[in-house]
Design a protein around this motif. Sequence first.
Motif, mmCIF file in Angstrom:
data_model
loop_
_atom_site.group_PDB
_atom_site.id
_atom_site.type_symbol
_atom_site.label_atom_id
_atom_site.label_comp_id
_atom_site.label_asym_id
_atom_site.label_seq_id
_atom_site.Cartn_x
_atom_site.Cartn_y
_atom_site.Cartn_z
ATOM 1 N N ASN A 253 0.852 -1.183 0.000
ATOM 2 C CA ASN A 253 0.000 0.000 0.000
ATOM 3 C C ASN A 253 0.892 1.239 0.000
ATOM 4 N N SER A 254 1.439 1.619 -1.168
ATOM 5 C CA SER A 254 2.528 2.593 -1.210
ATOM 6 C C SER A 254 2.147 3.946 -0.623
ATOM 7 N N GLY A 255 0.954 4.462 -0.940
ATOM 8 C CA GLY A 255 0.570 5.781 -0.471
ATOM 9 C C GLY A 255 0.440 5.890 1.032
ATOM 10 N N LEU A 256 0.160 4.780 1.703
ATOM 11 C CA LEU A 256 0.056 4.768 3.158
ATOM 12 C C LEU A 256 1.264 4.116 3.819
ATOM 13 N N SER A 257 2.243 3.698 2.992
ATOM 14 C CA SER A 257 3.467 3.084 3.504
ATOM 15 C C SER A 257 3.164 1.924 4.443
ATOM 16 N N SER A 258 2.346 0.985 3.954
ATOM 17 C CA SER A 258 1.947 -0.154 4.772
ATOM 18 C C SER A 258 1.653 -1.351 3.888
ATOM 19 N N VAL A 259 1.470 -2.484 4.530
ATOM 20 C CA VAL A 259 0.980 -3.685 3.854
ATOM 21 C C VAL A 259 -0.386 -3.999 4.444
ATOM 22 N N GLN A 260 -1.385 -4.121 3.564
ATOM 23 C CA GLN A 260 -2.762 -4.352 3.993
ATOM 24 C C GLN A 260 -3.185 -5.781 3.615
#
Length: 718
Positions: free
Chosen positions: A304-311
């Motif tokens: 999830n690049s824009g939130l700098s996370s893995v969902q």
Amino acid sequence: MKKTIIILTTLLLCFVAQNVFAGYGETKTWLSRIYAGDGGPPRRAYLDFCEDLLFGDNGVMYIADTYNNVIRKVNKNMTKIKTLAGTGSYGDTNGFKGRAEFAQPRGVAVSGKTVYVADSWNHQIRKISNKQVSTIVDDGLYFPEGVEVRGSNVYIADSGHGAIKKTTTNGGKLTTIAQGHGLIKPVKLRTDPSGKYLYVADIEAHKLFKVNIATGHVAIIAGNTAGYKEGIGTNAKFRNIAGVVVDKNQNSVFVTDGNGYTDRVRKVNLTTKKTTLIATDPIMVTLNYPKGLDIRGNYIFVANSGLSSVQRIHRYTGVTLQDGDRVVGKKRFQNEFGKKKNTLSGRPKDMAFSKNKKFIYLAENNLVRRIRRKNRKTNLFAGSIIDAYKEGIGKDARFSDISSIAMGKSGQYLYVADRWNNRIRRVNLKTKQTELVTGTGKTDCTGRCNGYQEGTKNTAKFSNPAGIVMAKNGQHLFVTDGANNRIRKVRISDGKTWLIAGSGGSGLKNGWKKQATFNRPYGITINKKGNKLFVADSYNNVIRKIDINSKQVTTLAGNGHRGYRDGYGSDAEFSTPNYIKYSKKNKMLYITEAGTQKVRAINPKNGLVKTMAGTDRGLKNGNKFAAEFNNPSGLLPFKKKGKLFIADTWNDIIRVINIKGKAQFYQPGPVVYGVKPDNRYPFSGNPAATKYLDITGDKTRKPQTVGQHPENRPGDQP
């Protein structure tokens, strides 16, 4: 002959004297770290615009932590994260994993215990094996963003060339499988279970392609023009299709799609070519610019690049997205406050001292941080990592890319260039209440999208105001109206605006007020007397000077050519200068450059440009010949301590440069082949009265008048 010796001695002294002031330009890290979280729970680690992930056969998740320039891995139980390879510094160093450097890695692939990396900005494919990083492809690629391994072959999405290419796991010959035939910018690819086909997400063609590996035949599975529409084959539409993973159980492909505002995970049935929505997020809380993805068990995991996370999303039900499904990454950008050792800054942009200099106010992304200078303890002062427009108190206020800040004359207010909100605002330092100074129109808007209009608080219009500086009288502000290519004045009391200079069109022309042209002016500063403005005319690659009273615009340094060279006035060259700051104590201008990754100094009296520190893009401390930056931005001189603070934006840290002493010329000395002291050239006046030296060789300058070498003019500073 004595004159010849004097000139040559002067030449040598000019270029070797830089070693006399060994401490000048020495660069250190003052605050923050490039990334954090290793050794702890994945949900507490900081990723930075991660663009791909993949599970190995052992259940370990590998992540291309793109803007942190590292490859991370999460153990199969999802209880611990650590860095597999990379220092965090931008570069292309091979070798032991803890010393290797990457440049925005955007793709990962796994075969056994070996990880392959699409090292995008190095235009390479790298391999991590046995704790060593090596390059297997270093030629023939342009911004590769996707990589896939099958058997002994490595398949590459060469996005810059619009091609699918192949090499072996040991490197060697690079061959093109497919190019053209509808391919424009392929970014991610995966093989089907048979190993005969590649499924390719092309973000600019807005299509999902199927490529025959043996023949290179390209077929459209789904997609047409840009947009969002569920449908069959070419009746369906994608906005920004990016990630792709094959689900052999359902004979389908999952893809990521969206525009940063409403983002989606979608499924394409490979038999019917019908698309189906699996999950969506229209409020940018759980999905934002999703890129690569993979499947493990009953779940789809999304980078999830824009939130700098893995969902995590359920692959069959597409269950409603919740924060509990965030499996890696704490929050967008690293923003931790408190003690020095705990502080993490995310994209620092600009800085300003409090009036008593006990505090430094730091603009980063969409918030303002306050730093106690002595112990470097920090706290959130105003704003949030979430971009929006809202007046409020402290953390309840919302900004959208604070590009520049300026302290008010009384020390009561901090003034803010709220760039994407197209407004000038201020924060009361006692109450933390924000307030509009001037500007209306579109919010959260990039580009030239808001128009230009002089007026008062609720009628004036700006387009991406970038730089801001306080007038000497404390009653006005001067602002660079970036997308409008103008310099403007704002009266604080009622928000009334006036044009200082700029026609509105882009160009490089000096002259009076509307006669002058700029090209994306960014940083702005003012001299001690308060009668001259200096502007970093970013896209023109020059530094401009404006007489405030006469509105006359001239070029102080640079010639419009993008390059790098120290020297006087038009002899000097810049590459995208962005921030500029005048030091009242030593009467010098300091400039940061995005194009050269350097910090420069200019004497405003004679336009002499010298380099203070910086060699290349990266993260290294040390003397000025060793220091590396990654998009240095705002500057804050602190003459009392002989320091210059630098916001090192893409490294997420604050650096400090030693400015005690004087800057020396940065370029290496000339290699002289010959000197002819008897040559005479015509000159105004009596030709016999002026003698020139004709010096030939590498890096030599044009012939100079005897006794007046340009590097030794009287009153030369710094």
